[in-house]
Design an enzyme around this catalytic site. Structure first.
Site, PDB file in Angstrom:
ATOM      1  N   ASN A 209      30.828 -11.844 -46.747  1.00  0.00           N
ATOM      2  CA  ASN A 209      31.836 -11.964 -45.491  1.00  0.00           C
ATOM      3  C   ASN A 209      33.191 -12.629 -46.636  1.00  0.00           C
ATOM      4  OD1 ASN A 209      31.545 -14.878 -45.366  1.00  0.00           O
ATOM      5  ND2 ASN A 209      29.666 -14.160 -44.241  1.00  0.00           N
ATOM      6  N   ASP A 278      24.837 -12.004 -40.695  1.00  0.00           N
ATOM      7  CA  ASP A 278      23.715 -11.874 -39.459  1.00  0.00           C
ATOM      8  C   ASP A 278      22.740 -10.651 -39.726  1.00  0.00           C
ATOM      9  OD1 ASP A 278      25.165 -13.547 -37.861  1.00  0.00           O
ATOM     10  OD2 ASP A 278      26.747 -12.023 -37.461  1.00  0.00           O
ATOM     11  N   LYS A 288      19.851  -0.715 -60.125  1.00  0.00           N
ATOM     12  CA  LYS A 288      21.087   0.046 -59.616  1.00  0.00           C
ATOM     13  C   LYS A 288      20.833   1.455 -59.136  1.00  0.00           C
ATOM     14  CE  LYS A 288      25.824   0.911 -60.902  1.00  0.00           C
ATOM     15  NZ  LYS A 288      26.984   0.941 -61.858  1.00  0.00           N
ATOM     16  N   PHE A 322      29.971 -23.520 -35.301  1.00  0.00           N
ATOM     17  CA  PHE A 322      31.275 -22.979 -35.306  1.00  0.00           C
ATOM     18  C   PHE A 322      31.231 -21.614 -34.758  1.00  0.00           C
ATOM     19  CE2 PHE A 322      31.996 -26.549 -38.083  1.00  0.00           C
ATOM     20  CZ  PHE A 322      33.453 -26.433 -38.377  1.00  0.00           C
ATOM     21  N   LYS A 336      27.703 -19.824 -26.743  1.00  0.00           N
ATOM     22  CA  LYS A 336      26.981 -20.260 -27.744  1.00  0.00           C
ATOM     23  C   LYS A 336      26.584 -21.719 -27.659  1.00  0.00           C
ATOM     24  CE  LYS A 336      27.411 -19.726 -33.096  1.00  0.00           C
ATOM     25  NZ  LYS A 336      28.445 -19.204 -34.166  1.00  0.00           N
ATOM     26  N   LYS A 340      22.582 -21.926 -28.092  1.00  0.00           N
ATOM     27  CA  LYS A 340      21.958 -22.632 -29.093  1.00  0.00           C
ATOM     28  C   LYS A 340      21.759 -24.346 -29.057  1.00  0.00           C
ATOM     29  CE  LYS A 340      23.355 -18.616 -31.695  1.00  0.00           C
ATOM     30  NZ  LYS A 340      23.693 -18.085 -32.899  1.00  0.00           N
TER      31      LYS A 340
END
Length: 401
Positions: A209, A278, A288, A322, A336, A340
């Site tokens: 990301n 995730d 490859k 976060f 959240k 959590k």
């Protein structure tokens, strides 16, 4: 912070001792009262007279030299010290301190002092990476000694790698940090995660990301500035590790999970700022993959939910998460926080200008388990780190009340 503080600078044998001369000069100019203590090996690289001229104080090299008959020198200086900094810290001196050996002025003084102790290792890369040296440094960390990771580059011995003593400017910053006035984070064991993870598909491709790690690194630096013992567990970034912070580099979500889990029981606070992938590929190819078709479908599976695991196994730790959202910020962040089992959650809308990935600013709202909610305007990530830790310290006070 340094004016009228008494700092003992220990110098052990190593070519990096020439940098310590510059550090002593800077500390003296900042108004600190500096006493230099040298091992015999250190005097082979820089003379005591050099440090005497720079510190404007006598330099100590021998346990049995007592300039004042009414005082025992190593005890007297140990008692006066606000901080002891050993720079460079050789493999030999590190081993002695880890074993509790006191056979010279420096090691005797360190065992006798009640002041914080920091070490700036400097040695050949192979020596630094030797298991016995790593084990000795880990033992000193368990004694709450602060170890300043050396830099990597060309070494005096001709090798290239990790082992260069931190620069005088970096050490000056650390000394200033260690002498900050006490905060609620002083002495706490803090884990900060930062950056992205990379989930490999084949030797040249991976899923990741846009996280730069800047927010997590700023938090680690600010927590260290407030006196915490900080471990930064970081995915791949282009950032330089903060001075005085133990840095653990990982690549994948699995590696980050293992690194955090290994340290979780000893932690007081965990700040989970990393953008962990995730999903990961179901199949990882050893070679490859060639272009054989116009389309390629890759099956993905969930990675371990590190934050959920920490929340489920939380005892007395404070857990900060976060939430990077693009819509319904309040709803998703509060959900959240509850799901959590977090104490605080820092939420930002990544579509807001100045609040997305890989920028130098952020715009956050902090939610706490006891119902507090504070929105902050756009600020640098260093300033946002201060805001978050202010919220954390305020929450700690309310929890203890």
């Amino acid at each position: 912070m340094l004016k009228n503080k008494t700092i003992v600078v220990g110098v052990s044998g190593g070519i990096a001792a020439f940098k310590t001369a510059a550090l002593v000069s800077k500390l003296t100019q900042a108004g600190a009262n500096i006493y230099v203590v040298m091992t015999e090996a250190a005097t082979k690289f820089v003379t005591p007279l050099t440090f005497q001229a720079l510190s404007r104080n006598p330099v100590y090299t021998d346990t049995f030299t007592e300039p004042d008959a009414t005082k025992i020198a190593h005890i007297d200086i140990a008692d006066q010290a606000d901080l002891v900094l050993i720079a460079p810290a050789s493999a030999n001196t590190i081993a002695k301190l880890a074993a509790g050996i006191a056979d010279n002025m420096l090691t005797t003084l360190v065992l006798a002092t009640k002041a914080p102790v920091a070490l700036a290792p400097a040695m050949n890369v192979n020596m630094y990476e030797h298991p016995s040296v790593q084990e000795n440094m880990e033992k000193l960390r368990s004694y709450h000694y602060q170890l300043i990771e050396p830099g990597a580059g060309y070494l005096a011995c001709g090798w290239v790698g990790k082992g260069r003593m931190a620069e005088p400017e970096q050490l000056l910053e650390l000394v200033d940090t260690l002498l900050e006035e006490a905060t609620d984070l002083r002495g706490k064991q803090v884990i900060v995660t930062a950056g992205p993870t990379r989930e490999p598909l084949d030797p040249v491709r991976f899923f990741s990301n846009y996280s730069s790690g800047k927010m997590g690194y700023a938090l680690a630096q600010e927590a260290r500035r407030r006196g915490a013992h900080v471990t930064l567990i970081t995915g791949p970034t282009a950032l330089e590790a903060p001075v005085g912070v133990e840095t653990v580099a990982v690549q994948t979500a699995e590696e980050m999970y293992n690194a955090v889990n290994k340290r979780y029981q000893q932690a007081d606070i965990v700040i989970k700022a990393a953008a962990v992938a995730d999903y990961q590929p179901v199949d990882v190819f050893a070679h490859k993959q060639k272009k054989n078709a116009d389309e390629w479908s890759v099956a993905l599976e969930r990675t371990k939910d590190i934050l959920r695991f920490l929340g489920e196994h939380k005892k007395e730790q404070i857990l900060v998460g976060f939430a990077a959202e693009s819509e319904q910020l309040h709803t998703y962040a509060k959900s959240k926080l509850e799901r959590k089992n977090l104490d605080l959650i820092v939420a930002n809308n990544i579509t807001t200008e100045g609040a997305g990935f890989d920028v130098d600013t952020n715009v956050v709202t902090v939610f706490t388990r006891d119902g507090q909610e504070t929105a902050y305007p756009q600020a640098s990530k260093q300033e946002v780190a201060k805001q978050i830790l202010n919220e954390l310290e305020a929450y700690m006070k309310r929890r203890e009340a």
